[in-house]
Write an enzyme that holds these catalytic residues in place. Structure first.
Site, PDB file in Angstrom:
ATOM      1  N   TYR A   1      -5.475 -36.204 -27.455  1.00 45.28           N
ATOM      2  CA  TYR A   1      -5.649 -36.327 -28.911  1.00 45.28           C
ATOM      3  C   TYR A   1      -6.738 -35.411 -29.454  1.00 45.28           C
ATOM      4  O   TYR A   1      -6.876 -35.257 -30.666  1.00 45.28           O
ATOM      5  CB  TYR A   1      -5.976 -37.785 -29.277  1.00 45.28           C
ATOM      6  CG  TYR A   1      -4.814 -38.702 -29.041  1.00 45.28           C
ATOM      7  CD1 TYR A   1      -4.472 -39.065 -27.747  1.00 45.28           C
ATOM      8  CD2 TYR A   1      -4.039 -39.171 -30.080  1.00 45.28           C
ATOM      9  CE1 TYR A   1      -3.388 -39.882 -27.503  1.00 45.28           C
ATOM     10  CE2 TYR A   1      -2.951 -39.991 -29.841  1.00 45.28           C
ATOM     11  CZ  TYR A   1      -2.638 -40.345 -28.555  1.00 45.28           C
ATOM     12  OH  TYR A   1      -1.566 -41.144 -28.319  1.00 45.28           O
TER      13      TYR A   1
ATOM     14  N   LYS B   1      -3.519 -42.812 -14.184  1.00 48.61           N
ATOM     15  CA  LYS B   1      -2.550 -42.105 -13.342  1.00 48.61           C
ATOM     16  C   LYS B   1      -3.349 -41.161 -12.438  1.00 48.61           C
ATOM     17  O   LYS B   1      -3.126 -39.944 -12.395  1.00 48.61           O
ATOM     18  CB  LYS B   1      -1.563 -41.338 -14.256  1.00 48.61           C
ATOM     19  CG  LYS B   1      -0.372 -40.745 -13.558  1.00 48.61           C
ATOM     20  CD  LYS B   1       0.746 -41.730 -13.331  1.00 48.61           C
ATOM     21  CE  LYS B   1       1.861 -41.081 -12.530  1.00 48.61           C
ATOM     22  NZ  LYS B   1       2.918 -42.034 -12.155  1.00 48.61           N
TER      23      LYS B   1
ATOM     24  N   ASP C   1       2.422 -46.471 -14.934  1.00 50.02           N
ATOM     25  CA  ASP C   1       3.862 -46.785 -14.929  1.00 50.02           C
ATOM     26  C   ASP C   1       4.090 -48.182 -14.347  1.00 50.02           C
ATOM     27  O   ASP C   1       4.851 -48.997 -14.890  1.00 50.02           O
ATOM     28  CB  ASP C   1       4.684 -45.712 -14.187  1.00 50.02           C
ATOM     29  CG  ASP C   1       3.998 -45.163 -12.967  1.00 50.02           C
ATOM     30  OD1 ASP C   1       2.818 -45.493 -12.744  1.00 50.02           O
ATOM     31  OD2 ASP C   1       4.620 -44.399 -12.222  1.00 50.02           O
TER      32      ASP C   1
ATOM     33  N   ASP D   1      -2.601 -45.891 -26.272  1.00 48.67           N
ATOM     34  CA  ASP D   1      -1.726 -45.871 -27.443  1.00 48.67           C
ATOM     35  C   ASP D   1      -0.372 -46.488 -27.088  1.00 48.67           C
ATOM     36  O   ASP D   1       0.145 -47.371 -27.781  1.00 48.67           O
ATOM     37  CB  ASP D   1      -1.556 -44.396 -27.870  1.00 48.67           C
ATOM     38  CG  ASP D   1      -0.963 -44.264 -29.259  1.00 48.67           C
ATOM     39  OD1 ASP D   1      -0.760 -45.290 -29.920  1.00 48.67           O
ATOM     40  OD2 ASP D   1      -0.694 -43.121 -29.672  1.00 48.67           O
TER      41      ASP D   1
END
Ligand code: NAD
Length: 362
Positions: free
Chosen positions: A124, A192, A225, A249
């Site tokens: 972002y 991740k 995930d 988000d």
């Protein structure tokens, strides 16, 4: 003494939600000194600027703001007012509770999750290189020289993902401090790091280190995930989640879905001294001016604001009033009605009136 609050009217359905919420908050008897400010498409159409000069100064003066949603047109030069506000005011915590309310359609019951999304770092930041541009080709050449074993194609656009030590530390610490203050049991770091070792890996290592300072709070980490699957299968085992910006988000919207959707999901953007409270949902422009959308998420953001302003009694009472109106399922908007009964829904203003009436009966 009245609490000074900037009321950002937003666009699309924003102004109607802002005004309904203001009425509800005024009805609590808590004194506010409201300063209304425009931002977004409506003011852009009048002045050519979606972000009036006075906006930042007003928020800095009042220190607290309640914000209605603002549209960000896709793939145009129009920069997100939401992202700019968070960045310019360094509102590094995006706090999004996901709590079940009886009467809201959902497959899950009794959920009470709290999401701490880092708000200022990550993709972002907006360092992007457009496909085919000279700068991008130069960056590709530089990358090829640095990483000769990787096949880097010519036809790529590039977004940079910066994750900093300082910003990671302050969001993780905010999550742990919240857990201690609110008697929460566990903080889960979502990442991740198996793929992005120098960004998510940094975030995870910092979380592991800070967790040692909070021995009473259980700590774990889960790959993003897997986290999405776990949240759908057994959300009740999670408590406080802390995530870098992008995963935060996405996962916070997933959590809003678990408790019945965007119509009931509040949020806050909090910095060292300033805070902006806002619903998770967007400006739902197709319903603009129709007195149709659900004011709950914005009213519950107002509840969070009352707590922030230490108006705890009014906050608890208002949350109960909202919960009661939802549970009764009479004076609620279309999205809270059972399938096939949407015609019996009331509008934004009428639902706000019902919350006010319930508040006065508490
Ligand atoms: P959205 O949340 O505005 O709407 C998606 C759908 O959710 C709507 O069509 C509607 O069916 C439903 N919905 C949303 N809010 C509702 C409410 N209060 N009551 C009942 N139903 C509701 O998402 P979008 O269409 O992806 O985004 C529209 C615009 O809002 C975009 O420009 C986006 O960038 C912006 N946005 C702003 C914010 C913010 O201001 N913080 C947040 C998200 C999206």
């Amino acid at each position: 003494m009245a609490h000074p609050v900037t009321l950002i009217l937003g666009d699309g359905t924003g102004p109607e939600l802002a005004r309904a919420t203001r009425r509800v908050l005024d009805a609590t008897g808590v004194q506010f000194e409201w300063v209304e400010q425009e931002a977004g498409i409506d003011v852009f159409e009048k002045t050519g600027d979606p972000f009036p000069d006075t906006l930042i100064d007003t928020i800095k003066r009042t220190k607290t703001a309640l914000k209605a949603p603002i549209t960000t047109p896709v793939a145009t030069g129009f920069r997100s007012v939401n992202v700019k506000l968070r960045k310019d005011l360094d509102l590094f915590v995006n706090l999004r509770p996901a709590k079940s309310y009886e009467g809201v359609r959902s497959r899950y019951e009794n959920l009470d999750l709290v999401i701490f999304r880092e708000n200022t770092d990550d993709v972002y930041v907006g360092i992007e290189f457009e496909q085919g541009k000279k700068d991008t080709q130069e960056l590709i050449s530089w990358l090829r020289a640095k990483q000769p074993l990787e096949k880097i194609p010519d036809d790529i656009g590039i977004s940079i993902k910066p994750i900093s030590q300082y910003k990671s530390e302050r969001i993780v610490r905010a999550a742990f401090d919240y857990a201690v203050k609110h008697n929460r049991k566990k903080v889960t770091c979502v990442h991740k790091a198996n793929i992005m070792k120098h960004t998510d890996g940094l975030f995870l290592n910092i979380a592991r280190k800070i967790a040692l300072e909070y021995p009473t709070i259980q700590f774990e980490d889960v790959i993003v995930d897997n986290m999405c699957m776990q949240l759908v299968q057994k959300p009740e085992v999670y408590d406080v989640l802390v995530l870098p910006n992008l995963y935060g988000d996405i996962v916070s919207d997933l959590c809003a879905g678990l408790v019945g959707g965007l119509g009931v999901a509040p949020g806050a953007n909090i910095g060292k001294e300033l805070a902006i409270f806002e619903a998770v949902h967007g400006s739902a422009p197709k319903y603009k001016g129709m007195n149709k959308v659900n004011p709950t998420a914005m009213i519950l953001s107002g509840v969070m604001m009352l707590r922030h302003l230490n108006e705890l009694e009014a906050a608890d009472k208002l949350e109960k009033a909202v919960a009661q109106v939802i549970k009764e399922n009479k004076n609620v908007t279309y999205d809270l009605k059972p399938k096939g009964q949407e015609e019996s829904a009331v509008g934004t203003n009428e639902m706000a009136d019902a919350v006010i009436a319930a508040y006065h009966k508490m």
